[in-house]
Scaffold this active site. Structure first.
Site, mmCIF file in Angstrom:
data_model
loop_
_atom_site.group_PDB
_atom_site.id
_atom_site.type_symbol
_atom_site.label_atom_id
_atom_site.label_comp_id
_atom_site.label_asym_id
_atom_site.label_seq_id
_atom_site.Cartn_x
_atom_site.Cartn_y
_atom_site.Cartn_z
ATOM 1 N N GLY A 13 -39.987 37.442 -116.733
ATOM 2 C CA GLY A 13 -39.312 38.458 -115.977
ATOM 3 C C GLY A 13 -37.800 38.816 -116.291
ATOM 4 O O GLY A 13 -37.538 40.028 -116.473
ATOM 5 N N VAL A 42 -45.425 26.724 -114.606
ATOM 6 C CA VAL A 42 -45.179 26.001 -115.812
ATOM 7 C C VAL A 42 -44.829 27.003 -116.918
ATOM 8 O O VAL A 42 -45.529 27.982 -117.390
ATOM 9 C CB VAL A 42 -46.242 25.110 -116.379
ATOM 10 N N LYS A 43 -43.782 27.015 -117.501
ATOM 11 C CA LYS A 43 -43.123 27.860 -118.379
ATOM 12 C C LYS A 43 -42.072 27.165 -119.457
ATOM 13 O O LYS A 43 -42.008 27.366 -120.497
ATOM 14 C CB LYS A 43 -42.811 29.231 -118.035
ATOM 15 N N THR A 44 -41.182 26.343 -118.817
ATOM 16 C CA THR A 44 -40.021 25.860 -119.655
ATOM 17 C C THR A 44 -40.217 24.417 -119.787
ATOM 18 O O THR A 44 -39.384 23.677 -120.272
ATOM 19 C CB THR A 44 -38.768 26.039 -119.276
ATOM 20 N N ILE A 103 -38.532 24.332 -110.315
ATOM 21 C CA ILE A 103 -38.584 23.229 -110.905
ATOM 22 C C ILE A 103 -38.149 23.041 -112.208
ATOM 23 O O ILE A 103 -37.098 22.370 -112.548
ATOM 24 C CB ILE A 103 -40.215 22.810 -110.927
ATOM 25 N N LYS A 254 -6.275 25.032 -78.592
ATOM 26 C CA LYS A 254 -5.088 24.270 -79.256
ATOM 27 C C LYS A 254 -5.643 22.890 -79.678
ATOM 28 O O LYS A 254 -6.010 22.094 -78.736
ATOM 29 C CB LYS A 254 -3.886 24.401 -78.105
ATOM 30 N N HIS A 255 -5.204 22.679 -80.810
ATOM 31 C CA HIS A 255 -5.605 21.241 -81.297
ATOM 32 C C HIS A 255 -7.119 21.039 -81.050
ATOM 33 O O HIS A 255 -7.407 19.953 -80.634
ATOM 34 C CB HIS A 255 -4.752 20.208 -80.928
ATOM 35 N N GLY A 284 0.724 29.760 -79.899
ATOM 36 C CA GLY A 284 0.356 29.212 -81.066
ATOM 37 C C GLY A 284 -0.979 28.698 -81.324
ATOM 38 O O GLY A 284 -1.143 27.895 -82.164
ATOM 39 N N ASN A 397 -12.621 11.800 -72.723
ATOM 40 C CA ASN A 397 -13.241 11.999 -71.495
ATOM 41 C C ASN A 397 -12.615 13.415 -70.850
ATOM 42 O O ASN A 397 -11.609 13.732 -71.245
ATOM 43 C CB ASN A 397 -12.886 10.953 -70.444
ATOM 44 N N ARG A 417 -11.348 8.482 -67.495
ATOM 45 C CA ARG A 417 -11.726 9.657 -66.756
ATOM 46 C C ARG A 417 -11.099 9.886 -65.425
ATOM 47 O O ARG A 417 -10.462 11.002 -65.755
ATOM 48 C CB ARG A 417 -13.295 9.643 -66.443
ATOM 49 N N ARG A 499 -25.347 14.643 -70.518
ATOM 50 C CA ARG A 499 -23.985 14.288 -70.647
ATOM 51 C C ARG A 499 -23.707 15.255 -72.091
ATOM 52 O O ARG A 499 -24.391 15.606 -72.878
ATOM 53 C CB ARG A 499 -23.926 12.937 -71.085
ATOM 54 N N HIS A 503 -16.808 13.531 -79.084
ATOM 55 C CA HIS A 503 -15.456 12.686 -79.702
ATOM 56 C C HIS A 503 -15.148 13.267 -80.991
ATOM 57 O O HIS A 503 -15.870 13.946 -81.747
ATOM 58 C CB HIS A 503 -16.160 11.343 -79.867
#
Length: 503
Positions: A13, A42-44, A103, A254-255, A284, A397, A417, A499, A503
């Site tokens: 192609g 399969v070609k190369t 492949i 923020k952060h 900010g 927490n 907590r 839950r 973290h």
């Protein structure tokens, strides 16, 4: 023969496309003496191809083998791999994905990269010009420096390609812990530095096409920093919890932690309520919106110093308004990520990698269990679900107070907590003082905890702050004590059974 004395050899192609462009090209089947077969699988894979790539120039034994078997040297390899990632991304079926696993391409790439002392290997169009420039400057040759750089990229490309395939296979097989796990990505941009100026950093895109900071188009402002990207991702993942068809919403981060989240009838009202939660910390910060940024909201938002605004889209007028703040980054992500979509998250540890499925649990899908004598009112239940959505995106927490679909106090990332509950209440008092309110907005609020209350102390702090209803996962050995304390104070409590540690 092309310029600089180069002969072109290509597969079917591509050979046709090259010929159509007016260049002389030899089909690889003519080189190997074998036709493409097995539907092009399969070609190369032939000694005349791999021998030409791997033969060490100047090695007498290799030269003799080439002469004995009629193998010509191949000095330049250009391969664009089958579009496996794009095929998966469009939702193709299993067989189509399999057929788009290349492949011969990776085999040739690795061969050429190994023999980079003599062979240049190109794996993406953006390097074409650099190679063309060297061919022109060196009479059809390339420098070793360029070949080494291209070889390094070639191995990284095949590694990322194989990682995409192996992770797709693991997902298909529902194998959550494959024996080997590889992650690969494409460079989006080198960054000025990492979390701190002495750290180096770069930003990569994985095959996971999830709308957000990686897909966003930056319209203006300074280059994003490592921390900007991290915080923007946190903000946009949080805003995705709020269905734009149901309500407008705003998240201020923020952060990497939300410091204000709210729903509203429009973006302005959502922004103002989110800002009221913690107006000091919001300065900010990163602002994420779940709807197209309009001009009215843009005018209000730019009044405060903000690092980044990210939204699915923006009106032309809003874009022009934000443009007045030349350092403010405006990112348009093109859509919202689906919080229910499965995926992987990864974190490095010393000598290892922690990989887990994305937290795609959504409170609307949970069966909430009322465990107290008093059930929450309709308004309380609405706010409880809102607060638990936010808690999912706050570092553990976590304690989140909410009232009228807006956060009014957030406690994040504490070892205890009860400390998170105290900090959230204190920040609510600080916000009340800043806004000139007679009492903190936690009065009459609800409270969400990302994990169970291990003792009654955290719950009692929330009650003292004014909370009238609680949402938490449950599961503590002291659940009975916690429920008893709630009943004694006449507050409602529901368990989610899920839950949201972060973290």
């Amino acid at each position: 023969m092309w310029a600089n004395g180069i002969d072109l050899v290509s597969t079917g192609g591509t050979a046709k496309a090259i010929a159509a462009a007016g260049l002389k090209v030899t089909d690889v089947s003519e080189l190997t003496g074998f036709p493409e077969m097995m539907d092009g699988r399969v070609k190369t894979l032939h000694p005349k191809v791999h021998g030409g790539l791997l033969a060490i120039r100047g090695n007498a034994e290799h030269a003799q083998s080439m002469k004995d078997h009629g193998i010509a040297p191949i000095d330049l390899l250009v391969v664009n791999l089958y579009p496996f990632e794009a095929t998966v991304d469009k939702g193709a079926g299993f067989e189509e994905c399999i057929e788009n696993i290349d492949i011969g391409g990776p085999a040739m790439i690795r061969a050429a990269a190994k023999n980079h002392d003599d062979v240049a290997v190109v794996v993406e169009p953006q390097d074409y010009q650099a190679v063309l420039d060297e061919l022109a400057a060196h009479k059809g040759a390339t420098t070793l420096a360029l070949r080494r750089r291209l070889a390094a990229k070639a191995y990284a490309r095949t590694a990322a390609y194989d990682a995409a395939i192996s992770n797709w296979f693991a997902a298909v097989l529902k194998d959550d812990a494959p024996d080997f796990r590889s992650l690969g990505g494409r460079l989006i941009q080198p960054l000025r530095y990492g979390e701190n100026p002495h750290q180096t950093a770069a930003f990569y895109k994985t095959p996971d096409r999830r709308p957000g900071v990686t897909t966003a188009r930056q319209l203006q402002g300074k280059e994003l920093s490592y921390n900007n990207i991290n915080d923007t991702d946190a903000a946009y993942e949080c805003i995705a919890e709020f269905d734009a068809k149901r309500t407008a919403a705003c998240v201020i981060v923020k952060h990497a932690n939300p410091c204000g989240v709210a729903e509203g009838s429009d973006l302005i009202s959502a922004y103002r309520m989110a800002l009221a939660c913690d107006p000091i910390s919001a300065s900010g910060g990163i602002i994420a919106l779940n709807r197209t940024l309009d001009a009215m909201a843009a005018r209000v938002i730019i009044e405060m110093f903000t690092e980044v605004i990210i939204a699915p889209d923006a009106s032309d007028e809003a874009i022009a308004i934000v443009a007045a703040k030349k350092n403010l980054r405006l990112l348009l992500a093109g859509g919202l990520p689906d919080p229910r979509t499965v995926g992987l998250t990864a974190k490095t540890v010393a000598g290892g990698l922690l990989v887990q499925s994305r937290d795609n649990a959504v409170v609307d899908d949970m069966t909430l269990k009322v465990v107290t004598k008093r059930a929450p009112t309709e308004a309380e239940l609405r706010d409880l679900k809102f607060a638990f959505r936010v808690a999912k995106h706050v570092k553990s927490n976590t304690i989140v107070y909410a009232k009228d679909r807006a956060t009014v106090g957030i406690g994040a990332g504490q070892m205890s907590r009860v400390d998170s509950a105290r900090i959230a209440a204190r920040k609510a008092q600080d916000a009340a003082d800043e806004l000139g309110l007679t009492e903190p907005m936690t009065r009459g609020s609800v409270v969400a905890s990302d994990a169970f209350f291990p003792f009654t102390d955290g719950l009692l702090v929330a009650i003292e702050a004014g909370a009238t209803a609680v949402i938490q996962p449950g599961g503590s050995i002291r659940d009975g004590e916690i429920i008893k304390a709630a009943d004694e104070h006449g507050i409602a409590m529901v368990f989610t059974g899920v839950r949201h540690f972060r973290h």
